[in-house]
Scaffold this motif. Structure first.
Motif, mmCIF file in Angstrom:
data_model
loop_
_atom_site.group_PDB
_atom_site.id
_atom_site.type_symbol
_atom_site.label_atom_id
_atom_site.label_comp_id
_atom_site.label_asym_id
_atom_site.label_seq_id
_atom_site.Cartn_x
_atom_site.Cartn_y
_atom_site.Cartn_z
ATOM 1 N N LEU A 48 0.836 -1.202 0.000
ATOM 2 C CA LEU A 48 0.000 0.000 0.000
ATOM 3 C C LEU A 48 0.868 1.249 0.000
ATOM 4 O O LEU A 48 2.054 1.187 0.325
ATOM 5 C CB LEU A 48 -0.929 -0.012 1.226
ATOM 6 N N ASP A 49 0.266 2.376 -0.324
ATOM 7 C CA ASP A 49 1.012 3.633 -0.390
ATOM 8 C C ASP A 49 1.652 4.016 0.937
ATOM 9 O O ASP A 49 2.689 4.671 0.964
ATOM 10 C CB ASP A 49 0.104 4.778 -0.865
ATOM 11 N N ASP A 50 1.037 3.612 2.053
ATOM 12 C CA ASP A 50 1.582 3.952 3.372
ATOM 13 C C ASP A 50 2.656 2.965 3.839
ATOM 14 O O ASP A 50 3.126 3.036 4.966
ATOM 15 C CB ASP A 50 0.474 4.073 4.414
ATOM 16 N N GLY A 51 3.036 2.022 2.987
ATOM 17 C CA GLY A 51 4.082 1.060 3.318
ATOM 18 C C GLY A 51 3.574 -0.240 3.917
ATOM 19 O O GLY A 51 4.328 -1.202 4.026
ATOM 20 N N GLN A 52 2.322 -0.270 4.308
ATOM 21 C CA GLN A 52 1.761 -1.503 4.843
ATOM 22 C C GLN A 52 1.540 -2.505 3.708
ATOM 23 O O GLN A 52 1.538 -2.149 2.543
ATOM 24 C CB GLN A 52 0.431 -1.233 5.545
ATOM 25 N N LEU A 53 1.314 -3.738 4.107
ATOM 26 C CA LEU A 53 0.966 -4.776 3.150
ATOM 27 C C LEU A 53 -0.527 -5.032 3.212
ATOM 28 O O LEU A 53 -1.114 -5.038 4.301
ATOM 29 C CB LEU A 53 1.694 -6.077 3.484
ATOM 30 N N GLU A 54 -1.129 -5.238 2.061
ATOM 31 C CA GLU A 54 -2.507 -5.689 1.999
ATOM 32 C C GLU A 54 -2.464 -7.159 1.612
ATOM 33 O O GLU A 54 -1.892 -7.525 0.591
ATOM 34 C CB GLU A 54 -3.295 -4.900 0.966
ATOM 35 N N GLN A 99 -14.121 -14.204 2.388
ATOM 36 C CA GLN A 99 -12.893 -13.540 1.973
ATOM 37 C C GLN A 99 -12.499 -12.560 3.059
ATOM 38 O O GLN A 99 -13.368 -12.000 3.730
ATOM 39 C CB GLN A 99 -13.118 -12.804 0.654
ATOM 40 N N ALA A 100 -11.214 -12.365 3.228
ATOM 41 C CA ALA A 100 -10.737 -11.408 4.226
ATOM 42 C C ALA A 100 -9.616 -10.578 3.625
ATOM 43 O O ALA A 100 -8.831 -11.068 2.803
ATOM 44 C CB ALA A 100 -10.246 -12.126 5.472
ATOM 45 N N THR A 101 -9.571 -9.335 4.047
ATOM 46 C CA THR A 101 -8.488 -8.429 3.673
ATOM 47 C C THR A 101 -7.830 -7.941 4.947
ATOM 48 O O THR A 101 -8.500 -7.418 5.846
ATOM 49 C CB THR A 101 -9.019 -7.220 2.869
ATOM 50 N N TYR A 102 -6.538 -8.139 5.034
ATOM 51 C CA TYR A 102 -5.747 -7.688 6.177
ATOM 52 C C TYR A 102 -4.832 -6.556 5.724
ATOM 53 O O TYR A 102 -4.258 -6.622 4.631
ATOM 54 C CB TYR A 102 -4.856 -8.817 6.709
ATOM 55 N N HIS A 103 -4.662 -5.560 6.568
ATOM 56 C CA HIS A 103 -3.590 -4.591 6.404
ATOM 57 C C HIS A 103 -2.579 -4.931 7.488
ATOM 58 O O HIS A 103 -2.936 -5.028 8.670
ATOM 59 C CB HIS A 103 -4.095 -3.161 6.557
ATOM 60 N N LEU A 104 -1.341 -5.133 7.067
ATOM 61 C CA LEU A 104 -0.299 -5.600 7.970
ATOM 62 C C LEU A 104 0.839 -4.599 8.048
ATOM 63 O O LEU A 104 1.308 -4.101 7.024
ATOM 64 C CB LEU A 104 0.252 -6.944 7.482
ATOM 65 N N ARG A 105 1.270 -4.340 9.278
ATOM 66 C CA ARG A 105 2.466 -3.527 9.514
ATOM 67 C C ARG A 105 3.609 -4.483 9.784
ATOM 68 O O ARG A 105 3.515 -5.352 10.652
ATOM 69 C CB ARG A 105 2.260 -2.610 10.718
ATOM 70 N N GLU A 106 4.686 -4.308 9.038
ATOM 71 C CA GLU A 106 5.849 -5.165 9.246
ATOM 72 C C GLU A 106 6.547 -4.778 10.539
ATOM 73 O O GLU A 106 6.729 -3.613 10.835
ATOM 74 C CB GLU A 106 6.818 -5.040 8.074
ATOM 75 N N GLN A 107 6.913 -5.783 11.321
ATOM 76 C CA GLN A 107 7.674 -5.598 12.548
ATOM 77 C C GLN A 107 9.087 -6.061 12.248
ATOM 78 O O GLN A 107 9.684 -5.597 11.303
ATOM 79 C CB GLN A 107 7.048 -6.420 13.686
ATOM 80 N N ARG A 151 1.992 -7.054 12.396
ATOM 81 C CA ARG A 151 0.854 -6.745 13.253
ATOM 82 C C ARG A 151 -0.297 -6.340 12.345
ATOM 83 O O ARG A 151 -0.102 -5.648 11.338
ATOM 84 C CB ARG A 151 1.150 -5.619 14.239
ATOM 85 N N ILE A 152 -1.487 -6.759 12.721
ATOM 86 C CA ILE A 152 -2.679 -6.466 11.938
ATOM 87 C C ILE A 152 -3.179 -5.071 12.306
ATOM 88 O O ILE A 152 -3.465 -4.811 13.471
ATOM 89 C CB ILE A 152 -3.772 -7.517 12.213
ATOM 90 N N SER A 153 -3.291 -4.199 11.319
ATOM 91 C CA SER A 153 -3.859 -2.873 11.561
ATOM 92 C C SER A 153 -5.315 -2.801 11.115
ATOM 93 O O SER A 153 -6.056 -1.921 11.546
ATOM 94 C CB SER A 153 -3.035 -1.789 10.871
ATOM 95 N N ARG A 154 -5.708 -3.734 10.262
ATOM 96 C CA ARG A 154 -7.099 -3.782 9.805
ATOM 97 C C ARG A 154 -7.420 -5.200 9.362
ATOM 98 O O ARG A 154 -6.623 -5.838 8.674
ATOM 99 C CB ARG A 154 -7.297 -2.833 8.625
ATOM 100 N N LYS A 155 -8.604 -5.669 9.786
ATOM 101 C CA LYS A 155 -9.113 -6.954 9.305
ATOM 102 C C LYS A 155 -10.535 -6.700 8.833
ATOM 103 O O LYS A 155 -11.409 -6.314 9.605
ATOM 104 C CB LYS A 155 -9.109 -8.012 10.407
ATOM 105 N N HIS A 156 -10.751 -6.909 7.552
ATOM 106 C CA HIS A 156 -12.074 -6.731 6.948
ATOM 107 C C HIS A 156 -12.491 -8.087 6.399
ATOM 108 O O HIS A 156 -11.800 -8.680 5.578
ATOM 109 C CB HIS A 156 -12.020 -5.693 5.829
ATOM 110 N N VAL A 157 -13.614 -8.594 6.902
ATOM 111 C CA VAL A 157 -14.062 -9.935 6.560
ATOM 112 C C VAL A 157 -15.391 -9.865 5.820
ATOM 113 O O VAL A 157 -16.297 -9.160 6.250
ATOM 114 C CB VAL A 157 -14.251 -10.790 7.835
ATOM 115 N N VAL A 158 -15.488 -10.587 4.728
ATOM 116 C CA VAL A 158 -16.753 -10.743 4.016
ATOM 117 C C VAL A 158 -17.197 -12.184 4.227
ATOM 118 O O VAL A 158 -16.501 -13.124 3.830
ATOM 119 C CB VAL A 158 -16.602 -10.431 2.515
ATOM 120 N N LEU A 159 -18.321 -12.343 4.900
ATOM 121 C CA LEU A 159 -18.893 -13.650 5.165
ATOM 122 C C LEU A 159 -19.823 -14.009 4.012
ATOM 123 O O LEU A 159 -20.822 -13.339 3.784
ATOM 124 C CB LEU A 159 -19.668 -13.617 6.488
#
Length: 164
Positions: A101-107, A128-136, A142-150
């Motif tokens: 992502l533009d902010d350096g996180q991973l989607e 389906q799930a989308t995670y935004h991950l901050r690299e440590q 670390r998960i900064s966002r978890k968006h889940v579609v059931l």
């Protein structure tokens, strides 16, 4: 995308699933940033779900990690009658797609499938799930966002974070 990074994210998500299945709540919650968002929207129609949790209904919406911590507290203290006894679960993850992502996180986008058993009844959830991950450190996130579609949202049981 770097194959080593893909592998590291995959292993991180597998570890998250295993911690949830083991009901190791402290280690599971520690994978989420303090300001992490957890969103499971409701469907508006057959092919459209709520995009903004401030403007529509959600099955689950935690604006930060404290919502998840509260659920864990309720599980531990027996204040969640709908979760007593806790089900046995098996979380499966597939089809990992990564992008920076533009902010350096991973989607990280994945398909997921959770099998569970409670009171002798076995059921499943998937989606389906989308995670935004901050690299440590290297290979840790670390998960900064978890968006889940059931996808199977017509269900016969209570829905909680450990089903997803």
């Amino acid at each position: 995308m770097n194959p080593n990074l893909h592998y590291a994210v995959e292993q991180f998500l597998y570890r998250k699933a295993a911690l949830c299945d083991a009901q190791d709540w402290d280690a599971y919650v520690a994978l989420f940033d303090e300001d992490s968002v957890f969103h499971l929207p409701q469907w508006v129609s057959e092919h459209e779900y709520v995009q903004n949790p401030q403007q529509g209904l959600s099955y689950i919406y935690y604006a930060d990690r404290s919502g998840l911590e509260d659920r864990v507290f309720r599980l531990r203290t027996g204040k969640s009658a709908a979760s007593t006894p806790l089900p046995r679960t098996l979380h499966q993850i597939s089809n990992l797609r990564l992008r920076r992502l533009d902010d350096g996180q991973l989607e990280a986008k994945v398909g997921w499938h959770t099998l569970y058993s409670r009171h002798g009844v076995s059921e499943q959830f998937y989606g389906q799930a989308t995670y935004h991950l901050r690299e440590q450190d290297e290979g840790d996130f670390r998960i900064s966002r978890k968006h889940v579609v059931l996808l199977n949202d017509t269900i016969n049981s209570v829905l909680d974070f450990y089903h997803l």
